[in-house]
Design an enzyme around this catalytic site. Structure first.
Site, mmCIF file in Angstrom:
data_model
loop_
_atom_site.group_PDB
_atom_site.id
_atom_site.type_symbol
_atom_site.label_atom_id
_atom_site.label_comp_id
_atom_site.label_asym_id
_atom_site.label_seq_id
_atom_site.Cartn_x
_atom_site.Cartn_y
_atom_site.Cartn_z
ATOM 1 N N ASP A 464 0.793 -1.244 0.000
ATOM 2 C CA ASP A 464 0.000 0.000 0.000
ATOM 3 C C ASP A 464 0.826 1.295 0.000
ATOM 4 O O ASP A 464 0.519 2.227 0.748
ATOM 5 C CB ASP A 464 -0.962 0.015 1.199
ATOM 6 N N LYS A 545 -6.959 -4.683 -3.317
ATOM 7 C CA LYS A 545 -7.827 -5.219 -2.253
ATOM 8 C C LYS A 545 -8.763 -4.126 -1.775
ATOM 9 O O LYS A 545 -8.573 -2.950 -2.103
ATOM 10 C CB LYS A 545 -6.969 -5.730 -1.091
ATOM 11 N N CYS A 584 -1.998 -2.795 7.566
ATOM 12 C CA CYS A 584 -1.980 -3.679 6.407
ATOM 13 C C CYS A 584 -0.701 -4.518 6.320
ATOM 14 O O CYS A 584 -0.726 -5.638 5.817
ATOM 15 C CB CYS A 584 -2.220 -2.875 5.131
#
Ligand code: ZN
Length: 640
Positions: A464, A545, A584
């Site tokens: 990310d 995602k 994450c």
């Protein structure tokens, strides 16, 4: 493009296409196949694209031939066998084209155009098709925003002098007109496409009369061109210019159609000009504004009520300056096998995974669905047959009809898609059958893949590293950009680099507006969702995602094919860094471990949100307890 019959036109292709075509020819590998042209992602500042460039593209296809001069040159340049050149001599486009009609609003990833043809024909078209369509879609999509901002006031294309080469002038004028511009100043486009022409005069006309000669210049211009009685009034002093224009109109008895303001504070100057004209009884005289305009400046002028009747826009329109290129691609999606079946194909060995199979796009009220061709999906199909056997199925639609379609399409869009800023991208979904086919194809490949790439054992997962999580983003992780350099260094030692990204639909369940804990972030199609360019550059594979609107997904393995993809590459060990350690990164590491990978997190290549101080440290402890190896900053080779 007025290149019909132009010698050498077929040579507008990248050299490697010829090389590949020769190889196909040599091996008789010239069966039917299907290619689709789509724009992979929306560029920044665009909520939707406007389909354009189809008719010029079809013209190119219909006129495709290698003439004697081109063949002679290819022969002299070497590298091509006489047999192949002979094949090129007889080559014509004999295939089929299905396309989304020009003027239609489209989102990211939807095929704009599908070519079904013999492989050599379909291959040689690639560069020209992309050049034509990328350019016109880019300009039409920009022009649509400018037209929106003008709220019904005419917008004119004044861009020719600022374009990237004169040839761009035709495509720009055409695309801008499709998107709703009133016309162009480019005379060649008037002739070629029948687009309305406009123009006023240039400062050089006025200065040619010397200081104090403005009124004389206006009088001569009105006398010579009474049917184009628009005067440029800001050569010296705009107020004096308007007064001179009024006086010249009275003296010549030629009604003053318009005055043009090309500089300065257009809001104030237009109000002054309006009151002078009204006081002179010239309420019908219009005011045209130009000079470094774009949708933002026009939006502001309109909102502030500046009495401007029409706008001339140049550079920003013709070069689409805030999004000056599109990543349109032309990909083979299916191939006729020796047995006669159409076999879906796809690529996935990089960040740019393509959709397998032949597609149709369906228009639903709330967005488009990309589905497999023939699949039963609700909504109006957008890809329509336009060419069969190399021949157009009908005369090209009138440009005005295309323009009208575009107007209706734009006006049917939800307000949150149409707005200039803070917009929601036009949603595009994939059908279940398409998603399933992609999974099946990827799942079917590992055996062959392993044989050819036995060394791919360590994968770096960059979690990310996206604009919204970096400093300046809507959910910035403190010091987040420090991870970029570390990850790039780690990537050098990895066999495979996977970047995960949060890619939420608007109004995602994790957003505060929907009752979730976070500010809106990483909304698909917005700049905030973009990977850091350095990460994008090193990623072999991008995994998205959090696409399910009702459910958050912190782990890169959650709802994705990541585990299967890693296994198909023979990956046994994953090294993880990115953003953020306490969310994450942690979730991805714990899942990697659960999936059976040897899992390491490089602390120096990750940063924590630390909503509560110490969250990041606590996350590292948790991961360590679970069996993740936490490396402070060990380079990969030391632990290999
Ligand atoms: Zn998120």
């Amino acid at each position: 493009m007025p290149l019909k019959g132009d010698a050498g036109r077929a040579l507008f292709c990248d050299e490697y296409l010829l090389t590949m075509a020769q190889s196909f020819w040599r091996h008789g590998d010239d069966g039917e196949c299907v290619f689709e042209l789509s724009v992979r992602d929306l560029p920044p500042h665009r909520a939707y694209l406007v389909a354009a460039g189809l008719e010029p593209a079809l013209e190119h296809l219909a006129a495709l031939r290698f003439d004697a001069g081109a063949l002679e040159w290819l022969e002299r340049s070497g590298g091509y066998s006489p047999g192949f050149l002979d094949h090129l001599r007889g080559l014509r486009f004999t295939g089929a084209v299905d396309a989304i009609p020009e003027g239609t609003v489209v989102g990211a990833g939807a095929p704009l155009l599908r070519v079904t043809a013999r492989r050599i024909e379909a291959t040689l078209l690639e560069s020209a098709l992309l050049a034509i369509v990328n350019h016109e879609v880019m300009v039409a999509s920009k022009a649509a925003r400018i037209v929106e901002a003008a709220r019904g006031r005419p917008v004119w294309d004044f861009s020719l002098r600022r374009l990237h080469g004169i040839d761009a002038g035709l495509g720009v004028a055409r695309a801008a007109y499709i998107a709703g511009c009133a016309g162009t100043a480019t005379v060649a486009a008037g002739r070629r496409y029948g687009i309305p022409l406009t123009g006023t005069m240039a400062h050089q006309y006025v200065v040619g009369f010397g200081p104090g000669g403005e009124r004389a210049a206006f009088e001569r211009f009105l006398t010579d061109s009474p049917e184009r009685a628009a005067l440029l009034v800001d050569t010296y002093d705009t107020r004096r210019g308007v007064e001179n224009a009024i006086a010249a109109s009275r003296a010549t008895r030629v009604a003053l159609a318009a005055v043009r303001l090309d500089s300065g504070d257009l809001d104030r100057l237009s109000r002054e000009a309006r009151s002078l004209l009204d006081a002179a009884g010239m309420g019908a005289t219009r005011i045209i504004a130009s000079g470094d305009l774009d949708e933002w400046r026009i939006d502001r002028l309109v909102r502030e009520g500046a009495p401007i009747d029409s706008f001339g826009v140049g550079t920003m329109l013709g070069t689409s300056a805030d999004a000056p290129h599109l990543n349109g691609v032309y990909k083979m999606v299916a191939l006729r096998t020796a047995g006669g079946d159409m076999m879906p194909v796809m690529k996935w060995s990089s960040a740019k995974v393509s959709d397998p199979g032949v597609h149709q796009v369906h228009r639903a009220p709330d967005g488009d669905v990309i589905a497999l061709d023939g699949e039963a999906v609700e909504g109006r199909p957008l890809l329509l047959p336009v060419m069969r056997g190399g021949r157009p199925l009908g005369p090209p639609p009138a440009l005005d009809a295309i323009r009208e379609r575009c107007r209706q399409e734009r006006e049917a869009l939800p307000a949150e898609v149409r707005r200039l800023d803070g917009f929601r991208a036009w949603p595009v979904r994939r059908s279940e059958a398409l998603v399933r086919l992609g999974r099946e194809l990827r799942g079917a490949a590992p055996a062959g893949e392993e044989e050819t790439t036995p060394r791919r054992r360590t994968a770096l997962i960059a979690v990310d590293v996206q604009a919204d999580f970096l400093p300046g983003g809507s959910l910035a992780v403190p010091d987040g950009d420090a991870v970029v350099g570390e990850l790039v260094r780690l990537a050098e030692e990895a066999d495979l680099v996977v970047a995960t990204r949060d890619l939420h639909p608007p109004g995602h369940a994790s957003f505060r507006e929907s009752g979730g804990p976070w500010p809106a972030h990483c909304v698909a199609g917005t700049p905030g969702a973009a990977l850091h360019p350095a990460i994008d550059a090193i990623a072999d594979l991008v995994v998205s995602k959090g696409r399910d609107p009702g459910r958050d997904a912190h782990s890169g393995f959650d709802g994705t094919d990541l585990a299967a993809l890693l296994r198909s590459r023979g990956v046994e060990r994953v090294v993880i860094g990115g953003l953020a350690t306490d969310y994450c990164v942690r979730a991805t590491a714990l899942d990697a471990l659960r999936e059976g990978f040897r899992t390491e997190v490089v602390a120096a290549a990750a940063r924590a949100v630390d909503v509560r101080p110490g969250d990041g440290e606590e996350a590292l402890r948790q991961m360590r307890r679970a069996g993740v190896r936490i490396l402070e900053e060990a380079p990969l080779e030391r632990v290999r």
